[in-house]
Design an enzyme around this catalytic site. Sequence first.
Site, short mmCIF file in Angstrom:
data_model
loop_
_atom_site.label_atom_id
_atom_site.label_comp_id
_atom_site.label_asym_id
_atom_site.label_seq_id
_atom_site.Cartn_x
_atom_site.Cartn_y
_atom_site.Cartn_z
N GLY A 18 -123.90 -1.79 -53.01
CA GLY A 18 -123.14 -0.71 -52.36
C GLY A 18 -121.98 -0.40 -53.27
N GLY A 20 -119.16 -1.68 -53.91
CA GLY A 20 -118.74 -2.72 -54.76
C GLY A 20 -119.27 -2.98 -56.01
N SER A 141 -111.45 2.70 -44.66
CA SER A 141 -112.60 3.58 -44.27
C SER A 141 -112.01 4.75 -43.19
CB SER A 141 -113.49 2.66 -43.42
OG SER A 141 -114.29 3.68 -42.46
N TYR A 154 -113.98 -3.19 -35.88
CA TYR A 154 -114.32 -2.86 -37.24
C TYR A 154 -112.95 -1.78 -37.52
CZ TYR A 154 -115.81 -0.16 -41.43
OH TYR A 154 -116.09 0.24 -42.53
#
Length: 264
Positions: A18, A20, A141, A154
């Site tokens: 992903g 990263g 995010s 989250y």
Amino acid sequence: MKFDLKGRKAIVTGSTLGIGLATAKGLAAAGADVVVNGRKQEACEKAVAAIQKDVPDARVTACVADLGTAEGCDSLVSAHPVCDILVNNVGIFSPKDFFETSDETWTQFFDVNVMSGVRLSRAYLPAMEKKGWGRVIFISSESAQNIPVDMIHYGFSKTAQLAVSRGLAKRMAGTGVTVNAVLPGPTLSEGVQAMFKEKMQETGKSLEEISEEFVRTQRPSSLIRRPASVEEVANMILYVASQEASATTGAALRVEGGILETIF
């Protein structure tokens, strides 16, 4: 713009897939010595091979460690005590209704998404300050500001990252060390693709169709009206890690396609 990070050592947590992995590739291509991290040896080895395939002269090594624990963070720091660029990317997400989310889940999300970055920043920032140069980047995010009703746990962890990154930027004021947060929106990482797999099988629609439908229905304020690619997010991270971003610190940098309805 071409960035030159030769002579810099970068650690990217949770970087076997992903955002990263894309970030690790970008940093390696810019000349940095890169450490990739994951919980499994095989995944780390695959990530190193993928980077070396795309960047033949890459200087990249792997460190297997579970950064959701204090012991795992200590293991990484022990193996790699020097770091110029720390990308706190490791994270977990999963939809779950608030009333079905246990204490254990809240603790797990806090440990992985927040405390990993806290522990590693605490370990690496003093030497960065002494050197007079460093970059710490938290991958937060858009959910930090736009809390998803089906993932309150989250969103909470991502908001906490913004508080830590802003506070650390103030703590490191005037040292030559910058601390920032990057806010992706829906991104076509392997995890998101896996989330869409069942619906693709049920409907016969392509990944592109399903992902764009998700953005239209779940993030209708998106201005690009599609998910971002992992490379698009990594490009922002690479900029923040560069010398060229030396006047950018304490910021929450959005790469979420215009989902957030605020100007600032």
